[in-house]
Motif scaffolding. Structure first.
Motif, PDB file in Angstrom:
ATOM      1  N   GLN A  46       0.828  -1.205   0.000  1.00  0.00           N
ATOM      2  CA  GLN A  46       0.000   0.000   0.000  1.00  0.00           C
ATOM      3  C   GLN A  46       0.865   1.259   0.000  1.00  0.00           C
ATOM      4  O   GLN A  46       0.373   2.344  -0.280  1.00  0.00           O
ATOM      5  N   CYS A  47       2.159   1.119   0.286  1.00  0.00           N
ATOM      6  CA  CYS A  47       3.089   2.256   0.265  1.00  0.00           C
ATOM      7  C   CYS A  47       3.990   2.238  -0.967  1.00  0.00           C
ATOM      8  O   CYS A  47       4.968   2.995  -1.023  1.00  0.00           O
ATOM      9  N   ALA A  48       3.677   1.406  -1.944  1.00  0.00           N
ATOM     10  CA  ALA A  48       4.560   1.278  -3.103  1.00  0.00           C
ATOM     11  C   ALA A  48       4.688   2.597  -3.859  1.00  0.00           C
ATOM     12  O   ALA A  48       5.761   2.933  -4.377  1.00  0.00           O
ATOM     13  N   ARG A  49       3.611   3.355  -3.921  1.00  0.00           N
ATOM     14  CA  ARG A  49       3.670   4.635  -4.634  1.00  0.00           C
ATOM     15  C   ARG A  49       4.627   5.599  -3.949  1.00  0.00           C
ATOM     16  O   ARG A  49       5.339   6.359  -4.621  1.00  0.00           O
ATOM     17  N   GLU A  50       4.657   5.582  -2.630  1.00  0.00           N
ATOM     18  CA  GLU A  50       5.595   6.455  -1.914  1.00  0.00           C
ATOM     19  C   GLU A  50       7.036   6.063  -2.249  1.00  0.00           C
ATOM     20  O   GLU A  50       7.910   6.933  -2.414  1.00  0.00           O
ATOM     21  N   PHE A  51       7.271   4.763  -2.360  1.00  0.00           N
ATOM     22  CA  PHE A  51       8.617   4.290  -2.674  1.00  0.00           C
ATOM     23  C   PHE A  51       9.028   4.714  -4.078  1.00  0.00           C
ATOM     24  O   PHE A  51      10.171   5.143  -4.304  1.00  0.00           O
ATOM     25  N   LEU A  52       8.112   4.620  -5.033  1.00  0.00           N
ATOM     26  CA  LEU A  52       8.429   5.026  -6.396  1.00  0.00           C
ATOM     27  C   LEU A  52       8.825   6.497  -6.436  1.00  0.00           C
ATOM     28  O   LEU A  52       9.829   6.875  -7.066  1.00  0.00           O
ATOM     29  N   TRP A  53       8.067   7.356  -5.776  1.00  0.00           N
ATOM     30  CA  TRP A  53       8.390   8.775  -5.762  1.00  0.00           C
ATOM     31  C   TRP A  53       9.714   9.025  -5.047  1.00  0.00           C
ATOM     32  O   TRP A  53      10.496   9.906  -5.435  1.00  0.00           O
ATOM     33  N   LEU A  54       9.984   8.261  -4.016  1.00  0.00           N
ATOM     34  CA  LEU A  54      11.240   8.429  -3.294  1.00  0.00           C
ATOM     35  C   LEU A  54      12.429   8.105  -4.199  1.00  0.00           C
ATOM     36  O   LEU A  54      13.417   8.856  -4.248  1.00  0.00           O
ATOM     37  N   VAL A  55      12.348   6.999  -4.920  1.00  0.00           N
ATOM     38  CA  VAL A  55      13.406   6.657  -5.870  1.00  0.00           C
ATOM     39  C   VAL A  55      13.513   7.737  -6.940  1.00  0.00           C
ATOM     40  O   VAL A  55      14.613   8.144  -7.342  1.00  0.00           O
ATOM     41  N   GLY A  56      12.360   8.231  -7.411  1.00  0.00           N
ATOM     42  CA  GLY A  56      12.371   9.299  -8.403  1.00  0.00           C
ATOM     43  C   GLY A  56      13.091  10.540  -7.915  1.00  0.00           C
ATOM     44  O   GLY A  56      13.837  11.185  -8.667  1.00  0.00           O
ATOM     45  N   HIS A  57      12.876  10.889  -6.650  1.00  0.00           N
ATOM     46  CA  HIS A  57      13.592  12.037  -6.098  1.00  0.00           C
ATOM     47  C   HIS A  57      15.096  11.787  -6.064  1.00  0.00           C
ATOM     48  O   HIS A  57      15.891  12.713  -6.286  1.00  0.00           O
ATOM     49  N   GLY A  58      15.498  10.558  -5.784  1.00  0.00           N
ATOM     50  CA  GLY A  58      16.921  10.253  -5.817  1.00  0.00           C
ATOM     51  C   GLY A  58      17.520  10.520  -7.194  1.00  0.00           C
ATOM     52  O   GLY A  58      18.615  11.091  -7.317  1.00  0.00           O
ATOM     53  N   VAL A  59      16.787  10.117  -8.238  1.00  0.00           N
ATOM     54  CA  VAL A  59      17.258  10.346  -9.608  1.00  0.00           C
ATOM     55  C   VAL A  59      17.239  11.840  -9.932  1.00  0.00           C
ATOM     56  O   VAL A  59      18.227  12.393 -10.450  1.00  0.00           O
ATOM     57  N   MET A  60      16.129  12.505  -9.633  1.00  0.00           N
ATOM     58  CA  MET A  60      16.011  13.915 -10.006  1.00  0.00           C
ATOM     59  C   MET A  60      16.999  14.790  -9.253  1.00  0.00           C
ATOM     60  O   MET A  60      17.580  15.730  -9.828  1.00  0.00           O
ATOM     61  N   ALA A  61      17.216  14.510  -7.974  1.00  0.00           N
ATOM     62  CA  ALA A  61      18.180  15.299  -7.209  1.00  0.00           C
ATOM     63  C   ALA A  61      19.583  15.154  -7.799  1.00  0.00           C
ATOM     64  O   ALA A  61      20.330  16.139  -7.920  1.00  0.00           O
ATOM     65  N   THR A  62      19.954  13.932  -8.190  1.00  0.00           N
ATOM     66  CA  THR A  62      21.257  13.718  -8.819  1.00  0.00           C
ATOM     67  C   THR A  62      21.358  14.488 -10.130  1.00  0.00           C
ATOM     68  O   THR A  62      22.398  15.090 -10.437  1.00  0.00           O
TER      69      THR A  62
END
Length: 590
Positions: free
Chosen positions: A512-528
């Motif tokens: 149920q928290c998978a969407r939060e994880f996807l956005w978190l990984v996305g932030h890792g990519v975008m911040a880099t």
């Protein structure tokens, strides 16, 4: 819609500076960043001159079902003919198939511009390229000779026929059947729905790529085959013959993309040709879906770009309210109000973030085949599914968010039809839904990419991001943001371990928290990527407004990246959220 300028400099900056290593590794001297800029400059004029004037009329007219088939909106026919005649359809198809042979990222960037002009038109222009790619990869020589050049140029169109009334994501429920004939062809019968460009009169033929269950094949997904089913039969000399057993009884009455024919198709003993080996249909369809998912990200960016451009134009000319900061008495443009200025910068920063995420995904997709080093190709194959899910889901949600903010900036004038903003907001709503919903993208990341038994794709992605940061210059404007970005990557490491444990011991809480994880990984990519932007801003003669880009980077790290902490907090509270969800009574006793 009154304002649009193609983001030529943005792509030249990405290709020539921020992502130059990836870009140069999959292109040659003839496909330089300057070449990409020239292509986009020319297409931008085509979009502004030919497509933008049709946004309102084509949306109002929509598509019409007639006795002879579906009729596209007036005006689209001439624009599509010009699109093909000018060579845009064959931009990145192979030279041997009559194309220009440019790298696929060129085509994705063009998808952004076309989507800014009209998402509906862009769908007619782009969906066929998945059919072309599948045929090019696994089609027989006979099928290639018959269809590749026509589909690749855009002279004929193509579709992807996957969804059925009872079957969307769960393909085990698929019912369309394919029965082998003595002549080596198959006869297909069944119903497909939600078929983009399923029927129309923009091209003389439409080539359907259909997933069907082979009669007598094993049960389950192993029994699926992929078939070419043309709207009209094709003679040995390439001429069109009688109509095949494919009809379109209706097109969907949708919230948006009215000018795109989203069709129901009935296959009634339709003659089809198998593509690849029997039972390999799913793999072929997924190769088409991969391109469609990456393309969805660029469609969203196109909408975000034109929506934000028009929001800024409106905010600069709309006089409303007094200076609440300086105390002036005279009314001033709403762009001067702090909250509106914040929304302008937020829209532009979100759009830039999504573009970087999507473009690096397109480049990594190319690396899977075109990178010179085997290690680079292997890593690209591992990290691509992570980037693809993040790019599709995050960019599509950014598209909705920016279009919504653009309407808010316009106020009541955005809600009425005069400005065209409401069309954008209606059109963009489909993007988080089709080509695999964003929830499906999130579940794919959690269930398949943490550890698939061979690769730990998320871990590999984090390692790749850390390598990029380590390769940044030892001095520059990026240095202040490096510690915070590395801290986010470290936090993601902890979340990965937590998710792995939860998937074994508390799968409900994890999923149920998978969407939060996807956005978190996305932030890792975008911040880099924003670190790489800041480092690249030290260069000279850049094709962008460097002050604007510095401001966007500052805004991302100060205002948008803190969203990662919110996602982490939700993931940490997964068990409490689970209890709230499970104790809520699911009934209709409101």
């Amino acid at each position: 819609m009154t304002t649009y300028r193609a983001p030529v400099g943005e792509y030249q900056f990405l290709a020539g500076h921020v992502l130059a290593g990836e870009y140069n590794g999959i292109t040659g001297a003839d496909e330089s960043a300057e070449t990409l800029g020239s292509v986009l400059e020319t297409l931008g004029r085509f979009v502004a001159d030919r497509l933008l004037p049709l946004i309102g009329p084509s949306d109002r007219e929509g598509c019409t079902v007639t006795a002879d088939g579906v009729r596209a909106p007036a005006g689209y026919h001439g624009v599509y003919e010009a699109f093909v005649a000018d060579g845009w359809g064959a931009l990145h198809t192979a030279v041997e198939d009559g194309g220009q042979g440019l790298p696929l990222p060129f085509g994705f960037a063009c998808d952004e511009l076309l989507s800014a002009g009209s998402m509906s038109f862009a769908l007619y222009a782009s969906i066929r390229l998945g059919v072309y790619t599948v045929l090019k990869g696994i089609g027989s020589e006979s099928l290639k000779a018959t269809y590749l050049q026509k589909i690749g140029s855009g002279e004929w169109n193509g579709t992807m026929c996957l969804t059925e009334p009872q079957c969307g994501t769960d393909l085990s429920l698929l019912r369309t059947t394919a029965v082998a004939s003595d002549d080596g062809t198959y006869r297909l019968s069944g119903t497909k729905i939600f078929i983009t460009g399923g029927d129309h009169d923009l091209t003389r033929n439409i080539v359907h790529l259909v997933l069907a269950r082979i009669q007598g094949a094993p049960a389950g997904l192993a029994g699926l085959g992929l078939f070419i089913v043309p709207k009209f039969h094709v003679g040995a000399d390439g001429s069109l013959g009688e109509r095949n057993g494919v009809t379109c009884p209706r097109v969907e009455d949708k919230l948006g993309i009215h000018a795109s024919a989203t069709a129901e198709l009935l296959f009634d003993d339709a003659r089809g040709w198998i593509v690849g080996a029997p039972g390999a249909g799913l793999a072929g369809m997924f190769s088409m879906m991969k391109l469609a998912r990456i393309g969805t990200a660029f469609q969203a960016i196109g909408v975000a770009e034109i929506a934000s451009q028009n929001a800024i134009a409106y905010a600069l000319e709309r006089i409303q309210g007094r200076d609440l900061v300086g105390g002036g008495k005279a009314p001033l443009p709403i762009a001067e109000h702090p909250n509106i200025r914040r929304e302008i910068v937020r829209m532009r920063t979100l759009t830039s973030s999504a573009r970087m995420l999507a473009f690096v995904t397109a480049l990594v997709n190319e690396q899977t085949q075109a990178a010179a080093e085997p290690a680079t190709r292997m890593r690209a194959q591992v990290v691509l599914p992570v980037l693809m899910s993040a790019a599709k889901a995050i960019s599509s949600e950014i598209g909705v968010e920016v279009a919504t903010a653009a309407m808010q900036t316009h106020g009541g004038h955005g809600y009425i039809k005069d400005t065209g903003i409401e069309v954008l907001l209606r059109d963009v709503q489909i993007l988080p839904i089709y080509e695999g919903t964003n929830d499906v993208q999130s579940l794919d990341l959690a269930l398949r990419r943490l550890d698939d038994g061979r690769h730990q794709a998320v871990d590999a992605t984090l390692a790749w991001l850390r390598e990029q940061i380590a390769e940044l210059p030892a001095a520059g404007p990026h240095l202040d943001q490096v510690p915070g970005t590395l801290a986010v990557l470290d936090r993601i490491d902890g979340v990965v371990e937590q998710l792995k444990a939860d998937l074994k011991g508390a799968p409900f809480a994890a999923l149920q928290c998978a969407r939060e994880f996807l956005w978190l990984v996305g932030h890792g990519v975008m911040a880099t990527l924003w670190l790489r932007v800041l480092a690249a801003l030290d260069g000279s003669e850049l094709p962008i407004d460097t002050a604007a880009k510095h401001a966007q980077a500052r805004f991302y790290f100060a205002y948008l990246l803190p969203d990662a902490e919110l996602r982490i907090a939700r993931l940490a509270a997964a068990s409490d959220i689970e209890q709230a969800l499970k104790t809520y009574p699911l009934n209709l006793n409101f």
